[in-house]
Design a protein around this motif. Structure first.
Motif, PDB file in Angstrom:
ATOM      1  N   ARG B 106       0.841  -1.194   0.000  1.00  0.00           N
ATOM      2  CA  ARG B 106       0.000   0.000   0.000  1.00  0.00           C
ATOM      3  C   ARG B 106       0.881   1.251   0.000  1.00  0.00           C
ATOM      4  O   ARG B 106       0.609   2.237  -0.683  1.00  0.00           O
ATOM      5  CB  ARG B 106      -0.899  -0.008   1.236  1.00  0.00           C
ATOM      6  N   LYS B 107       1.947   1.152   0.809  1.00  0.00           N
ATOM      7  CA  LYS B 107       2.857   2.276   0.947  1.00  0.00           C
ATOM      8  C   LYS B 107       3.500   2.635  -0.396  1.00  0.00           C
ATOM      9  O   LYS B 107       3.567   3.798  -0.774  1.00  0.00           O
ATOM     10  CB  LYS B 107       3.934   1.866   1.945  1.00  0.00           C
ATOM     11  N   TRP B 302      -1.716  13.154   2.829  1.00  0.00           N
ATOM     12  CA  TRP B 302      -0.861  12.057   3.277  1.00  0.00           C
ATOM     13  C   TRP B 302       0.128  12.550   4.328  1.00  0.00           C
ATOM     14  O   TRP B 302       0.288  11.944   5.390  1.00  0.00           O
ATOM     15  CB  TRP B 302      -0.129  11.472   2.066  1.00  0.00           C
ATOM     16  N   ALA B 306       0.411  11.932   8.715  1.00  0.00           N
ATOM     17  CA  ALA B 306       1.520  11.078   9.176  1.00  0.00           C
ATOM     18  C   ALA B 306       1.501  10.910  10.688  1.00  0.00           C
ATOM     19  O   ALA B 306       1.669   9.804  11.207  1.00  0.00           O
ATOM     20  CB  ALA B 306       2.850  11.653   8.704  1.00  0.00           C
ATOM     21  N   ARG B 309      -1.086   8.364  11.827  1.00  0.00           N
ATOM     22  CA  ARG B 309      -0.679   6.967  11.606  1.00  0.00           C
ATOM     23  C   ARG B 309       0.361   6.540  12.635  1.00  0.00           C
ATOM     24  O   ARG B 309       0.302   5.443  13.196  1.00  0.00           O
ATOM     25  CB  ARG B 309      -0.121   6.806  10.176  1.00  0.00           C
ATOM     26  N   GLU B 310       1.312   7.450  12.902  1.00  0.00           N
ATOM     27  CA  GLU B 310       2.348   7.128  13.888  1.00  0.00           C
ATOM     28  C   GLU B 310       1.743   6.937  15.268  1.00  0.00           C
ATOM     29  O   GLU B 310       2.071   5.993  15.988  1.00  0.00           O
ATOM     30  CB  GLU B 310       3.393   8.258  13.948  1.00  0.00           C
ATOM     31  N   ALA B 312      -1.343   6.124  16.081  1.00  0.00           N
ATOM     32  CA  ALA B 312      -2.191   4.928  16.154  1.00  0.00           C
ATOM     33  C   ALA B 312      -1.338   3.680  16.347  1.00  0.00           C
ATOM     34  O   ALA B 312      -1.655   2.808  17.156  1.00  0.00           O
ATOM     35  CB  ALA B 312      -3.038   4.807  14.889  1.00  0.00           C
ATOM     36  N   LEU B 313      -0.215   3.615  15.624  1.00  0.00           N
ATOM     37  CA  LEU B 313       0.662   2.450  15.760  1.00  0.00           C
ATOM     38  C   LEU B 313       1.341   2.423  17.136  1.00  0.00           C
ATOM     39  O   LEU B 313       1.456   1.359  17.757  1.00  0.00           O
ATOM     40  CB  LEU B 313       1.723   2.459  14.657  1.00  0.00           C
ATOM     41  N   HIS B 315       0.202   3.686  19.885  1.00  0.00           N
ATOM     42  CA  HIS B 315      -0.836   3.337  20.856  1.00  0.00           C
ATOM     43  C   HIS B 315      -1.090   1.826  20.838  1.00  0.00           C
ATOM     44  O   HIS B 315      -1.175   1.182  21.891  1.00  0.00           O
ATOM     45  CB  HIS B 315      -2.124   4.096  20.505  1.00  0.00           C
ATOM     46  N   ALA B 316      -1.181   1.271  19.639  1.00  0.00           N
ATOM     47  CA  ALA B 316      -1.428  -0.175  19.513  1.00  0.00           C
ATOM     48  C   ALA B 316      -0.288  -0.969  20.141  1.00  0.00           C
ATOM     49  O   ALA B 316      -0.513  -1.957  20.841  1.00  0.00           O
ATOM     50  CB  ALA B 316      -1.592  -0.550  18.045  1.00  0.00           C
TER      51      ALA B 316
END
Lengths: 96, 330
Positions: B106-107, B302, B306, B309-310, B312-313, B315-316
């Protein structure tokens, strides 16, 4: 994280209505399970496609290799005695 | 949802004749090809290009229509347009997923789009100047896309075909909402009718160009047809679109901006005038009215996203780490 990291891929399964099995309908990227579930709802159920959604990390799926197709599935082809039509039953017995 | 004839793809392949013949035999037997099946490198490459361009077209296609969401004339129109633009986003996501099954990330696809290297349907490089443009896009652009996409539901590559079935199911609402906008304007005041005519004048030719270059000039058509990626030629689909659309324009009481357009009794079809292929190639090569703005808008979105996205990751990962500590403590 670095920007080089790809957000994990999830597979989405939807049960169209109760009584039917969940069925694979596509995939999506999400950072965690909760976001994957929300995204699955937004991406795959905009028109009442389902009553239940499963999301599963794609990396967790163990799949057979298509190259092994013959080894795995061909032996079933010569076992015709597993099918009802293999057996001769006279017509006068009626439906069986 | 929007596809266009594939622009630029290598269809050279290096596998043994035996391998290629076995693959072709599967295609000829109407077997579907699934992600991990052996396939010629050129088949994979052609599909990655085509599905990627198709996905990018969906995503870029949100921009010209999104431009009018806040200015839709009624709440009904606004809700419909929002739903349509959301569908286009969804269609882009189905298609990116289908392309990813071929081994592209996807990236990678996103980077190709935001760097301006990727191609997408040339039609989205034209501006949406009035509300009537939203009607014309739904009617003509989605109508052209449907012509292209219905045959793709039978494409030989399973994940692409399945994505297209979902897309086509959702698509017919798009064309109907566009035609309804045109109908309302065409039946309205003289100024409204004029607005509808103006939109039709500007969108007609770019819509015909959506089917891609004429058959003689299309580089990859033959191989794509043999592989059953493509089921009709660009010109065949273009003709079907013209034949379906002319009566719809007549019903609106609007005229198509083509003096050469005429019913061909013997052929059972409408003949149409020469398409300006110089304009088409100029837009494809980046010189349309809005190519730079479209890519810049995607790039900004996009880059601005950024940190999300950073976060969310991160946190996960934090939650996963806490969970494993909690499990270890039990």
């Amino acid at each position: 994280m670095s920007e080089a990291e790809e957000i994990p891929l999830w597979e989405v399964f939807i049960r169209p209505r109760n009584g039917l099995a969940h069925r694979h309908c596509g995939s999506l990227h999400a950072a965690d399970a909760e976001m994957a579930l929300q995204a699955a709802r937004d991406v795959y159920t905009r028109r009442g496609e389902g009553l239940s959604v499963w999301v599963i990390p794609s990396a967790q799926i163990v799949a057979s290799d298509p190259q092994d197709r013959n080894v795995l599935f061909d032996p079933a082809d010569d076992k015709i005695y597993r099918h009802p039509s293999f057996y001769n039953i006279p017509d006068d017995v009626g439906h069986m | 949802m929007y596809s266009q004839g594939l622009i630029g793809s290598g269809d050279q392949t290096t596998e043994t004749p035996k391998f290629l013949a076995a693959f072709q035999a599967r295609i000829d037997a109407d077997e579907k090809i699934e992600p991990n099946d052996p396939m010629p490198a050129a088949y994979r490459k052609t599909l990655i290009r085509q599905i990627g361009q198709h996905a990018h077209s969906e995503i870029i296609g949100m921009l010209p229509e999104g431009n009018w969401i806040t200015r839709a004339p009624t709440l009904r129109r606004k809700a419909a347009l929002l739903a349509k633009v959301q569908d286009e986003g969804g269609h882009g996501l189905y298609l990116y997923s289908a392309a990813e099954t071929l081994g592209v990330s996807r990236k990678q696809m996103t980077e190709e789009l935001v760097s301006g290297r990727a191609k997408y349907s040339s039609i989205f490089n034209y501006p949406t100047q009035t509300w009537a443009d939203i009607g014309a896009i739904g009617w003509l652009v989605d109508g052209a896309a449907i012509m292209n996409q219905v045959p793709l539901c039978r494409c030989s590559y399973g994940p692409y075909a399945r994505a297209m079935i979902r897309v086509c199911k959702e698509e017919s609402f798009h064309q109907r909402q566009g035609y309804e906008i045109m109908l309302k304007l065409a039946e309205g005041s003289p100024a409204q009718k004029e607005m509808a005519q103006d939109a039709l004048n500007r969108w007609w030719w770019p819509s015909l160009m959506m089917f891609g270059p004429p058959d003689g000039a299309s580089e990859h058509s033959d191989q794509s047809t043999r592989w059953k990626i493509k089921r009709f030629t660009n010109d065949e689909l273009r003709q079907k679109f013209v034949d379906a659309t002319v009566p719809q324009a007549q019903r609106l009481g609007l005229s198509l901006p083509d003096p050469a357009l005429a019913w061909n009794e013997a052929g059972g079809r409408y003949d149409y005038g020469e398409i300006d292929w110089d304009e088409f190639w100029a837009v494809v090569k980046g010189h349309g009215p809005l190519n730079k703005a479209r890519v810049a808008a995607r790039k900004k979105a996009w880059e601005d996203g950024a940190w999300v996205r950073e976060a969310a990751l991160a946190h996960a990962k934090k939650r996963a780490a806490r969970q494993s500590v909690a499990i270890a403590a039990e």
